[in-house]
Each structure stands twice: as structure tokens, then as C-alpha cells.
Design an enzyme around this catalytic site. Structure first.
Site, PDB file in Angstrom:
ATOM      1  N   GLU A 159       0.815  -1.207   0.000  1.00 12.96           N
ATOM      2  CA  GLU A 159       0.000   0.000   0.000  1.00 12.96           C
ATOM      3  C   GLU A 159       0.857   1.269   0.000  1.00 12.96           C
ATOM      4  OE1 GLU A 159      -2.290  -2.979   2.682  1.00 12.96           O
ATOM      5  OE2 GLU A 159      -0.251  -2.635   1.969  1.00 12.96           O
ATOM      6  N   GLY A 171      20.135 -36.869   9.156  1.00 14.31           N
ATOM      7  CA  GLY A 171      20.147 -38.317   9.053  1.00 14.31           C
ATOM      8  C   GLY A 171      18.966 -38.964   9.755  1.00 14.31           C
ATOM      9  N   THR A 183      18.464 -40.279  12.678  1.00 19.47           N
ATOM     10  CA  THR A 183      18.173 -39.934  14.074  1.00 19.47           C
ATOM     11  C   THR A 183      17.464 -38.598  14.174  1.00 19.47           C
ATOM     12  OG1 THR A 183      20.115 -41.190  14.838  1.00 19.47           O
ATOM     13  CG2 THR A 183      19.183 -39.554  16.350  1.00 19.47           C
TER      14      THR A 183
END
Length: 341
Positions: A46, A262, A264
Site C-alpha cells: 500500500e 540423518g 536420528t
């Protein structure tokens, strides 16, 4: 309004703010001002449109893709600017889902401005679907990317994992990395694979725009780790808690995370219910042994399996890319990346 939507699509994603476009039309139907939000810290749509319109904004209609904000952040409320400019009518597409910024329509009406809402609302909502989801969640979106063999292995028995998938799939990953504002791995992946985590072009050159490279975990990185190579910023998060990591990234302005950790780290995010998208690259290969794609999720029976809802399947070179989302009640399946003009 369609012109305002095209302008809005010029804005960046990811970004802490939504993509917004504004067109100011004088009483005779002439466009006198246009603007779009170019990212956090820049003027709102705006503001740009009213600056361009100048005195011609008095008595005009402003078409805005998102309800004008009514709060003070880095800038003042856009509602006040519209009123001060003498705009007679405001037409907006989508109501603001952010409770901190909502209420602009009522504020405009109280100032005597005519307001119309909901014009092309679905198109506006689709443009900012991922941003709106982060507002609802109060955290960054998380996309888990994995590369796996047909038998669910992410590395061979000797630990080697380069490369499970082909060159085309790897290039596809880099294209998707570039659409997020952070790439996240754990210290285990950083120490084992020594990744760079940069976005690279098909010819191997490093792309000019780089997401944050984030490593979380308690172990120290090796001196000379490749994650420090190349342009961009590296962020270390000394935590194993996915929620704590996302909260820290949220306050750094991160809204879309590409998780390449990974098995984990992936399991930690999945157990916490913090994965919103999954991109699985499946190679037509078998290893029979080696590292699993994800470790124990605490699931002991098929009835409790973490089900995914399929979004898309594509052949990428000699591999298959599966895009899916968790099939939980609060999941959203239409969070496609916003198109650029």
C-alpha cells in the site's frame, strides 16, 4: 484485483511477511499507483502504491490482495496511510490470518472508508498458503528430504551413501533447496558426510542466493568442515530438541526449513509431529544391509503407522520422487510453493 495478485507474486518467499500487491484506481478508472511488498523490512504494498498515486489517491479505490494491516511493526499501520491519503474505497481479497495484524477492515470502516472483502480470496490464499500455515503453527514449516534405496537404506553397510540417487535427482534437490530459507542437518550428518549444504547450479557453480546452513546438536564440528565453505551464513544450534531449534530459527526470521538430517534427526522431528512435507527420492537399488532411512519412531504395530497422504509422484532421471504430507488432522495438502510471475 488480478493485477494486484500478479504484483504480489513478485514478492519473495520464503519471508517472514506475506506477499501482497496493491493497485490504486482513480474515480475515472485510471490506474494511478501500484506496489508490492518486496520482503521484510521493505515498504508494504500500500505504501508503494500510494506514493506512486500521490494526490490522485484522494477519492480513489485501492485494490489489495490482503486485508490492510492495523498494527505497528517495522512500519505504521497501512490503514492509517489509506485514510490519510483520502482513499474512498478499499477492496481486499484475503482477510489477514495473523491476529496481530488483523482488524484493518473495521478500522477503515470506522474512518468512513467503504470496504469490500473476499474478491478473488481463493487465489490470494493460495499465493500465501505456506506463510499462512506458519502463522497458524507459530513455527517454520519443515520439509524432510530423504534419499533411499527400494529396501529403505540411506547408506551401505560400510557407511557410504554417495550417491544413492542419480545426477538428475540431485539437481532437483538443489532446485527445491533454493526455495527454502534454511537447510538443517544434525551434527551426526555434519561429521559423517561433511556436507556443504549450499545450493549449486547444474554446472556445479554455487548459486548466488543461499539459504541459511544450520547444524543442530551438541557435538563440535570439525575444524575446516565444508559447511563453512562458500557464501551465505552458517548457524549453529546447540540443542537436540527440534522444538527449541525451530523456535530459535523462527526468531531469526526463518519460515521454511529443508531438513536433510540423518535417520536420528529425522526421527526426532517425526516423533515431535514437526514434519509438514516429505520429499522422498527412491532409487531402484537394493542394499540388503546398512543404515536405515529413519530410526525407531516408537511404533510397534501396523495400526499405529505414521501414514502419509500422497501429493505427487514424478520420475526424475532414473529415480522416483515422492511428495507426501503426514495424514494427520491438522495437515494441509495444498501448501504448494507459490508460483513466480
Amino acid at each position: 484485483m488480478r493485477r494486484a495478485l500478479r504484483l504480489a507474486a513478485s514478492g519473495p518467499w520464503p519471508d517472514p511477511n506475506p506477499r501482497v500487491g496493491c493497485v490504486v484506481v482513480a474515480a475515472g478508472g485510471t490506474v494511478v499507483g501500484e506496489g508490492f511488498h518486496d520482503g521484510a523490512g521493505t515498504p508494504h504494498a500500500e505504501v508503494g502504491a500510494l506514493r506512486a498515486a500521490g494526490a490522485a489517491a484522494r477519492g480513489a479505490t485501492a485494490y489489495v490482495t490482503l486485508e490492510p494491516c492495523s498494527h505497528t511493526g517495522r512500519t505504521g499501520p497501512c490503514t492509517d496511510l489509506l485514510v490519510a491519503a483520502g482513499v474512498a474505497r478499499v477492496v481486499f481479497a484475503q482477510s489477514d490470518p495473523n491476529p496481530d495484524a488483523a482488524g484493518g477492515a473495521e478500522r477503515l470502516q470506522a474512518a468512513g472508508v467503504q470496504v469490500s472483502a473476499g474478491v478473488l480470496a481463493d487465489e490470494a490464499a493460495a499465493l500465501n498458503a505456506r506463510w499462512a500455515r506458519t502463522v497458524v503453527l507459530g513455527r517454520p514449516l519443515v520439509t524432510w528430504k530423504l534419499a533411499t534405496t527400494l529396501d529403505g537404506r540411506s547408506a551401505a553397510a560400510d557407511g557410504t551413501s554417495q550417491w544413492i540417487t542419480g545426477e538428475e535427482a540431485r539437481a532437483d534437490v538443489h532446485e527445491l533447496r533454493a526455495t527454502r530459507d534454511a537447510v538443517l542437518v544434525g551434527t551426526g550428518t555434519a561429521l559423517t558426510d561433511d556436507p556443504r549444504l549450499t545450493v549449486r547450479m547444474p554446472d556445479g557453480r554455487v548459486a548466488p542466493h543461499q539459504p541459511l546452513r544450520v547444524v543442530m546438536g551438541l557435538r563440535d564440528l570439525l575444524e575446516g568442515a565444508r559447511v563453512h565453505d562458500g557464501p551465505g551464513t552458517v548457524v549453529r544450534l546447540v540443542t537436540r530438541d527440534p522444538r527449541e531449534a525451530l523456535d530459535s530459527l523462527w526468531h531469526k526470521g526463518v519460515r521454511d526449513v529443508w531438513l536433510e538430517g540423518g535417520p536420528t534427526l529425522a526421527a526426532a522431528f517425526l516423533r515431535a509431529g514437526l514434519v509438514d512435507d516429505v520429499y522422498a527420492y527412491v532409487a531402484p537399488a537394493l542394499l540388503g544391509a546398512g543404515r536405515a532411512t529413519v530410526v525407531d519412531l516408537g511404533i510397534h504395530t501396523i495400526a499405529d503407522a505414521l501414514r502419509l497422504r500422497l501429493v505427487d509422484v514424478a520420475v526424475v532421471g532414473g529415480d522416483v520422487r515422492i511428495h507426501a504430507v503426514p495424514a494427520r488432522d491438522d495437515a494441509t495438502t495444498d501448501l504448494h510453493l507459490p508460483e513466480r510471475p
